[in-house]
Design a protein around this motif. Structure first.
Motif, PDB file in Angstrom:
ATOM      1  N   TYR A 246       0.737  -1.284  -0.033  1.00  0.00           N
ATOM      2  CA  TYR A 246       0.192  -0.125   0.066  1.00  0.00           C
ATOM      3  C   TYR A 246       0.668   1.327  -0.208  1.00  0.00           C
ATOM      4  CZ  TYR A 246      -3.847   3.664   1.717  1.00  0.00           C
ATOM      5  OH  TYR A 246      -4.453   4.642   1.764  1.00  0.00           O
TER       6      TYR A 246
ATOM      7  N   SER B 202       5.203   2.958  -3.308  1.00  0.00           N
ATOM      8  CA  SER B 202       5.653   2.738  -5.528  1.00  0.00           C
ATOM      9  C   SER B 202       7.085   3.346  -5.232  1.00  0.00           C
ATOM     10  CB  SER B 202       5.332   3.795  -5.848  1.00  0.00           C
ATOM     11  OG  SER B 202       5.406   5.205  -5.439  1.00  0.00           O
TER      12      SER B 202
ATOM     13  N   ASP C 101      -1.556  -5.553  -4.230  1.00  0.00           N
ATOM     14  CA  ASP C 101      -2.026  -4.008  -4.475  1.00  0.00           C
ATOM     15  C   ASP C 101      -3.230  -3.661  -3.833  1.00  0.00           C
ATOM     16  OD1 ASP C 101      -1.526  -0.564  -4.156  1.00  0.00           O
ATOM     17  OD2 ASP C 101      -1.667  -0.454  -5.883  1.00  0.00           O
TER      18      ASP C 101
ATOM     19  N   SER D 118      -3.922   1.003  -3.830  1.00  0.00           N
ATOM     20  CA  SER D 118      -2.316   2.793  -3.461  1.00  0.00           C
ATOM     21  C   SER D 118      -2.468   3.588  -4.516  1.00  0.00           C
ATOM     22  CB  SER D 118      -1.433   2.436  -3.861  1.00  0.00           C
ATOM     23  OG  SER D 118      -0.676   1.386  -3.357  1.00  0.00           O
TER      24      SER D 118
ATOM     25  N   THR E  22       2.316   2.173  -6.907  1.00  0.00           N
ATOM     26  CA  THR E  22       2.963   0.846  -6.539  1.00  0.00           C
ATOM     27  C   THR E  22       2.767  -0.283  -7.349  1.00  0.00           C
ATOM     28  OG1 THR E  22       2.884   1.547  -4.369  1.00  0.00           O
ATOM     29  CG2 THR E  22       2.562  -1.191  -4.785  1.00  0.00           C
ATOM     30  N   ALA E  23       1.309  -0.641  -8.235  1.00  0.00           N
ATOM     31  CA  ALA E  23       1.199  -1.490  -9.009  1.00  0.00           C
ATOM     32  C   ALA E  23       2.007  -1.466 -10.527  1.00  0.00           C
ATOM     33  CB  ALA E  23      -0.509  -1.465  -9.819  1.00  0.00           C
TER      34      ALA E  23
ATOM     35  N   VAL F 264       0.943  -8.976 -10.537  1.00  0.00           N
ATOM     36  CA  VAL F 264       0.446  -7.891  -9.102  1.00  0.00           C
ATOM     37  C   VAL F 264      -1.140  -8.078 -10.029  1.00  0.00           C
ATOM     38  CG1 VAL F 264       0.242  -5.443  -9.228  1.00  0.00           C
ATOM     39  CG2 VAL F 264       2.745  -6.521  -9.807  1.00  0.00           C
TER      40      VAL F 264
ATOM     41  N   ARG G  30      -5.062  -5.806  -7.720  1.00  0.00           N
ATOM     42  CA  ARG G  30      -4.818  -5.253  -7.370  1.00  0.00           C
ATOM     43  C   ARG G  30      -6.529  -4.801  -6.971  1.00  0.00           C
ATOM     44  NH1 ARG G  30      -6.387   0.951  -7.587  1.00  0.00           N
ATOM     45  NH2 ARG G  30      -5.021   2.539  -6.913  1.00  0.00           N
TER      46      ARG G  30
END
Length: 312
Positions: A32, A35, A58, A61, A65-66, A76, A78
């Motif tokens: 979270y 990045s 993720d 966020s 970040t993703a 990833v 999300r």
């Protein structure tokens, strides 16, 4: 709601075991707003486990970040809304393609150099291996360290087995085993505590590998003293209710009976000598002890039902 998947093909390729362990590994990292350092963390894990699946969850966020995790080579998923650290962990466990799930935080506090030790213990036949931090690295201050010690002691008392570092999120487990108890894991915090005690209560084997924690790699920690205190209290209530209520309620009931006896003795020998009179305090304490014991007995039966599936 469905999770958004980034950096993963529509048809999942099977994982290969190109490492010295007799199982496929998925590294799950809940993230979270990480990045600033997620790419570095993913890269270090990839160096330690070149053949493993790295799955970053993720938790909606507010930064990229993703995208950073995907560029670093992670698969990833999300969340479309922020659901909590525990919810991200549960998503990772459910979506993992490996036989073993290795949980790590995405903030850089967990050194990947301990991965061979943790997975090596799992290869010996254990069902869960926990990276137990030294006493000096379990918290940022004395209060937090002593709180963790108290939690370890309470957890060990409840499951009648020694436990170390219940709050450590650095752990590996067999996916088939943790899936039995995934419904017990909370969506916010304390999933490490719950998962360790659940496996021990369920009769599975858990061991520990000593590790040293690292400082957070940039960003800000969301830890607050008052918030942590309230959370600590809620964790205690939760684990007592989930795992061994009678081991707490029965001693409380006995203490209340003893206090009722003391109240009667004070009344009989001091305040109203040699006159048989039961004070209201003694009556209240004695009745209360019965209520507490019966409540604990009922809670114990409910808790036992949660762990019957393994014997069926």
């Amino acid at each position: 709601m469905q999770q958004d998947v980034i950096g993963a093909p529509e048809v999942a390729a099977p994982l290969e075991m190109c490492h010295p362990y007799p199982f496929r590994v998925t590294v799950v990292m809940p993230a979270y707003n990480e990045s600033h350092g997620i790419a570095k963390v993913v890269g270090r894990v990839r160096e330690a486990l070149p053949a493993a699946e790295i799955l970053v969850v993720d938790d909606c966020s507010r930064d990229d970040t993703a995208a950073q995790a995907a560029l670093a080579g992670a698969r990833v998923e999300r969340h479309p809304m922020n659901r909590g650290n525990g919810a991200a962990v549960k998503t990772g466990i459910r979506r993992a393609r490996g036989d073993v799930v290795l949980l790590m935080d995405a903030d850089g506090q967990m050194d990947p150099c301990y991965i061979p030790d943790i997975l090596g213990k799992l290869a010996e036949g254990y069902d869960m291996v926990v990276g137990a931090r030294s006493r000096t690295t379990q918290g940022d201050n004395i209060a937090r360290r002593w709180g963790n010690r108290a939690l370890d002691a309470l957890g060990g008392y409840l499951v009648e087995s020694p436990v170390l570092d219940l709050t450590s999120g650095y752990r590996a487990m067999r996916r088939t085993v943790i899936m039995e108890f995934i419904h017990l894991l909370p969506n916010r915090y304390s999933y490490p505590t719950t998962s360790t005690l659940a496996l021990l209560k369920g009769g599975y084997s858990v061991t520990y590998v000593p590790i040293e924690g690292q400082r957070r790699q940039g960003g800000q920690s969301g830890q607050k003293l008052l918030k942590n205190g309230v959370r600590f209290g809620l964790i205690i209530l939760r684990i007592v209710s989930l795992f061994a209520p009678l081991r707490v309620y029965f001693p409380v009931s006995i203490v209340m009976v003893l206090l009722a006896l003391v109240s009667f003795m004070i009344s009989f020998f001091i305040t109203d000598p040699l006159r048989f009179h039961i004070p209201n305090s003694a009556v209240g304490l004695f009745v209360g002890s019965i209520i507490v014991f019966m409540f604990g007995l009922n809670a114990e039966q409910i808790a036992a039902l949660r762990f019957q599936r393994r014997e069926e």
